[in-house]
Design an enzyme around this catalytic site. Sequence first.
Site, mmCIF file in Angstrom:
data_model
loop_
_atom_site.group_PDB
_atom_site.id
_atom_site.type_symbol
_atom_site.label_atom_id
_atom_site.label_comp_id
_atom_site.label_asym_id
_atom_site.label_seq_id
_atom_site.Cartn_x
_atom_site.Cartn_y
_atom_site.Cartn_z
ATOM 1 N N SER A 155 44.310 28.738 37.325
ATOM 2 C CA SER A 155 43.794 29.585 38.404
ATOM 3 C C SER A 155 42.899 28.802 39.360
ATOM 4 O O SER A 155 42.295 27.787 38.995
ATOM 5 C CB SER A 155 42.996 30.759 37.828
ATOM 6 O OG SER A 155 43.824 31.637 37.111
ATOM 7 N N SER A 156 42.820 29.301 40.567
ATOM 8 C CA SER A 156 41.860 28.767 41.533
ATOM 9 C C SER A 156 40.453 28.825 40.945
ATOM 10 O O SER A 156 40.109 29.784 40.248
ATOM 11 C CB SER A 156 41.931 29.601 42.814
ATOM 12 O OG SER A 156 40.690 29.724 43.423
#
Length: 212
Positions: free
Chosen positions: A63-64
Amino acid sequence: MIDTAKQIKLENFADDIASEIPLTPTIYKAFTAIDREMFVPVGFRHWAYRLDALPIKADQWISSPLTVAKMTVYLEPDGADNVLEIGCGSGYQAAILSRLFRRVFTIERIEALLKEAKERFRQLDIHNIHTRLDDGQRGWRQYAPFDRILFSASIREVPDTLFKQLAEGGILVAPIERGGEQIITQFRKEGGTIAATAKESCLFVPVKSGIE
Protein backbone atom coordinates in the site's frame (compact mmCIF):
# COMPACT_ATOMS: atom_id res chain seq x y z
CA MET A 1 21.00 -0.64 12.72
CA ILE A 2 19.99 2.28 10.49
CA ASP A 3 22.92 4.50 9.43
CA THR A 4 22.79 8.29 9.60
CA ALA A 5 22.12 8.85 5.89
CA LYS A 6 19.28 6.34 5.89
CA GLN A 7 17.85 7.85 9.09
CA ILE A 8 17.74 11.29 7.48
CA LYS A 9 16.00 9.77 4.45
CA LEU A 10 13.43 8.07 6.71
CA GLU A 11 12.79 11.28 8.64
CA ASN A 12 12.21 13.15 5.37
CA PHE A 13 9.88 10.33 4.32
CA ALA A 14 7.92 10.62 7.57
CA ASP A 15 7.80 14.40 7.10
CA ASP A 16 6.29 13.90 3.63
CA ILE A 17 3.60 11.65 5.12
CA ALA A 18 2.95 14.05 8.01
CA SER A 19 2.50 16.93 5.55
CA GLU A 20 -0.50 15.04 4.14
CA ILE A 21 -1.88 13.32 7.26
CA PRO A 22 -1.64 14.46 10.89
CA LEU A 23 0.42 11.86 12.77
CA THR A 24 0.76 11.36 16.50
CA PRO A 25 4.37 11.47 17.74
CA THR A 26 4.43 7.69 18.25
CA ILE A 27 3.12 6.97 14.73
CA TYR A 28 5.57 9.46 13.22
CA LYS A 29 8.41 7.73 15.06
CA ALA A 30 7.27 4.32 13.76
CA PHE A 31 7.63 5.52 10.17
CA THR A 32 11.18 6.71 10.90
CA ALA A 33 12.08 3.34 12.44
CA ILE A 34 10.98 0.95 9.66
CA ASP A 35 12.85 1.01 6.36
CA ARG A 36 10.22 0.69 3.59
CA GLU A 37 12.99 -0.14 1.14
CA MET A 38 13.21 -3.59 2.75
CA PHE A 39 9.61 -4.35 1.78
CA VAL A 40 9.53 -3.49 -1.93
CA PRO A 41 10.94 -5.56 -4.83
CA VAL A 42 14.56 -4.82 -5.71
CA GLY A 43 13.59 -3.22 -9.01
CA PHE A 44 11.40 -0.66 -7.22
CA ARG A 45 13.65 0.27 -4.33
CA HIS A 46 14.51 3.64 -5.85
CA TRP A 47 10.78 4.42 -5.43
CA ALA A 48 10.52 3.12 -1.86
CA TYR A 49 10.24 6.59 -0.31
CA ARG A 50 7.66 7.92 -2.72
CA LEU A 51 4.10 8.11 -1.49
CA ASP A 52 2.90 5.49 -3.99
CA ALA A 53 1.61 1.92 -3.87
CA LEU A 54 4.00 -0.56 -5.52
CA PRO A 55 3.50 -4.07 -6.97
CA ILE A 56 4.82 -7.12 -5.15
CA LYS A 57 4.51 -10.87 -5.73
CA ALA A 58 1.31 -12.79 -6.52
CA ASP A 59 -0.43 -9.81 -8.17
CA GLN A 60 -0.52 -8.02 -4.81
CA TRP A 61 0.57 -4.51 -3.80
CA ILE A 62 2.36 -2.81 -0.94
CA SER A 63 0.00 0.00 0.00
CA SER A 64 0.89 3.64 -0.40
CA PRO A 65 2.61 5.00 2.75
CA LEU A 66 -0.28 7.48 3.01
CA THR A 67 -2.76 4.60 3.13
CA VAL A 68 -0.69 2.76 5.73
CA ALA A 69 -0.58 5.95 7.80
CA LYS A 70 -4.34 6.54 7.51
CA MET A 71 -5.20 2.98 8.54
CA THR A 72 -2.77 3.23 11.47
CA VAL A 73 -4.19 6.57 12.63
CA TYR A 74 -7.77 5.27 12.47
CA LEU A 75 -6.73 2.29 14.63
CA GLU A 76 -5.97 4.75 17.46
CA PRO A 77 -3.15 2.55 18.78
CA ASP A 78 -2.25 4.57 21.89
CA GLY A 79 -3.13 2.57 24.99
CA ALA A 80 -3.89 -0.66 23.10
CA ASP A 81 -1.89 -3.83 23.77
CA ASN A 82 -2.46 -6.10 20.78
CA VAL A 83 -3.63 -5.97 17.18
CA LEU A 84 -4.72 -8.51 14.57
CA GLU A 85 -3.97 -7.74 10.92
CA ILE A 86 -5.86 -9.50 8.12
CA GLY A 87 -3.59 -9.59 5.07
CA CYS A 88 0.12 -9.44 5.89
CA GLY A 89 1.26 -8.91 2.28
CA SER A 90 4.79 -7.52 2.22
CA GLY A 91 4.76 -7.17 6.01
CA TYR A 92 5.25 -3.38 6.00
CA GLN A 93 2.01 -2.52 7.80
CA ALA A 94 2.73 -5.18 10.44
CA ALA A 95 6.24 -3.80 10.91
CA ILE A 96 4.84 -0.30 11.51
CA LEU A 97 2.34 -1.76 13.99
CA SER A 98 5.16 -3.60 15.79
CA ARG A 99 6.41 -0.19 16.96
CA LEU A 100 3.00 0.75 18.36
CA PHE A 101 1.68 -2.47 19.96
CA ARG A 102 3.23 -4.95 22.36
CA ARG A 103 1.96 -7.86 20.25
CA VAL A 104 1.07 -7.97 16.54
CA PHE A 105 -0.75 -10.93 15.02
CA THR A 106 -0.85 -11.03 11.23
CA ILE A 107 -2.49 -13.54 8.89
CA GLU A 108 -1.67 -14.09 5.21
CA ARG A 109 -3.29 -16.55 2.79
CA ILE A 110 -0.45 -16.59 0.21
CA GLU A 111 2.43 -18.69 1.49
CA ALA A 112 5.13 -17.10 -0.71
CA LEU A 113 4.28 -13.63 0.62
CA LEU A 114 4.23 -14.77 4.23
CA LYS A 115 7.59 -16.51 3.88
CA GLU A 116 9.20 -13.32 2.57
CA ALA A 117 7.55 -11.15 5.24
CA LYS A 118 8.83 -13.42 8.01
CA GLU A 119 12.35 -13.16 6.62
CA ARG A 120 12.11 -9.36 6.60
CA PHE A 121 10.98 -9.37 10.23
CA ARG A 122 13.97 -11.57 11.07
CA GLN A 123 16.40 -9.27 9.24
CA LEU A 124 14.96 -6.24 11.02
CA ASP A 125 15.20 -7.98 14.39
CA ILE A 126 11.47 -7.64 15.03
CA HIS A 127 10.31 -10.23 17.55
CA ASN A 128 6.78 -9.17 18.55
CA ILE A 129 5.04 -10.12 15.29
CA HIS A 130 3.26 -13.49 15.24
CA THR A 131 2.40 -14.84 11.79
CA ARG A 132 -0.08 -17.39 10.50
CA LEU A 133 -0.83 -18.89 7.08
CA ASP A 134 -4.63 -18.99 6.88
CA ASP A 135 -7.76 -17.38 5.53
CA GLY A 136 -7.80 -14.21 7.63
CA GLN A 137 -11.59 -13.97 7.56
CA ARG A 138 -11.59 -16.63 10.27
CA GLY A 139 -9.46 -14.51 12.55
CA TRP A 140 -7.17 -16.04 15.18
CA ARG A 141 -9.39 -17.25 17.98
CA GLN A 142 -6.52 -18.67 20.04
CA TYR A 143 -5.26 -15.17 20.89
CA ALA A 144 -8.58 -13.29 20.97
CA PRO A 145 -9.88 -10.92 22.11
CA PHE A 146 -7.90 -8.28 20.23
CA ASP A 147 -7.82 -4.61 21.20
CA ARG A 148 -7.56 -3.67 17.54
CA ILE A 149 -8.22 -5.45 14.23
CA LEU A 150 -7.05 -4.14 10.85
CA PHE A 151 -8.01 -5.32 7.37
CA SER A 152 -5.25 -4.71 4.82
CA ALA A 153 -7.62 -5.76 1.99
CA SER A 154 -11.11 -4.62 1.03
CA ILE A 155 -14.22 -6.57 1.94
CA ARG A 156 -17.95 -6.20 1.39
CA GLU A 157 -18.85 -7.02 4.97
CA VAL A 158 -16.80 -7.81 8.06
CA PRO A 159 -17.47 -11.39 9.20
CA ASP A 160 -19.26 -11.59 12.53
CA THR A 161 -16.51 -13.97 13.67
CA LEU A 162 -14.08 -11.05 13.72
CA PHE A 163 -16.40 -8.76 15.64
CA LYS A 164 -16.66 -11.55 18.22
CA GLN A 165 -12.86 -11.61 18.45
CA LEU A 166 -12.72 -7.83 19.02
CA ALA A 167 -12.36 -6.81 22.65
CA GLU A 168 -14.99 -4.68 24.36
CA GLY A 169 -14.03 -1.06 23.69
CA GLY A 170 -11.96 -2.22 20.74
CA ILE A 171 -11.62 -0.74 17.25
CA LEU A 172 -11.70 -2.53 13.89
CA VAL A 173 -10.65 -0.69 10.72
CA ALA A 174 -11.49 -2.05 7.28
CA PRO A 175 -11.85 -0.86 3.68
CA ILE A 176 -15.53 -1.62 3.00
CA GLU A 177 -16.78 -2.04 -0.57
CA ARG A 178 -19.82 0.15 -1.20
CA GLY A 179 -21.43 1.00 -4.54
CA GLY A 180 -18.33 0.54 -6.66
CA GLU A 181 -15.91 2.22 -4.28
CA GLN A 182 -14.03 1.39 -1.11
CA ILE A 183 -14.45 3.37 2.10
CA ILE A 184 -12.12 3.15 5.09
CA THR A 185 -14.54 2.42 7.92
CA GLN A 186 -13.86 2.50 11.65
CA PHE A 187 -15.94 0.18 13.83
CA ARG A 188 -16.14 0.51 17.61
CA LYS A 189 -17.43 -2.18 19.95
CA GLU A 190 -19.23 -0.68 22.95
CA GLY A 191 -21.63 -2.53 25.20
CA GLY A 192 -21.53 -5.49 22.87
CA THR A 193 -22.80 -3.44 19.91
CA ILE A 194 -20.91 -2.26 16.85
CA ALA A 195 -20.97 1.35 15.66
CA ALA A 196 -19.53 2.17 12.23
CA THR A 197 -18.06 5.46 11.02
CA ALA A 198 -17.14 5.96 7.36
CA LYS A 199 -13.85 7.86 7.04
CA GLU A 200 -12.67 8.26 3.45
CA SER A 201 -12.26 6.61 0.05
CA CYS A 202 -9.37 4.22 -0.51
CA LEU A 203 -8.08 1.54 -2.88
CA PHE A 204 -7.07 -1.94 -1.73
CA VAL A 205 -6.87 -5.36 -3.32
CA PRO A 206 -9.97 -7.38 -2.33
CA VAL A 207 -10.07 -10.08 0.34
CA LYS A 208 -10.02 -13.59 -1.10
CA SER A 209 -10.91 -16.88 0.57
CA GLY A 210 -8.71 -19.95 1.01
CA ILE A 211 -4.95 -20.47 1.08
CA GLU A 212 -2.46 -20.40 -1.80
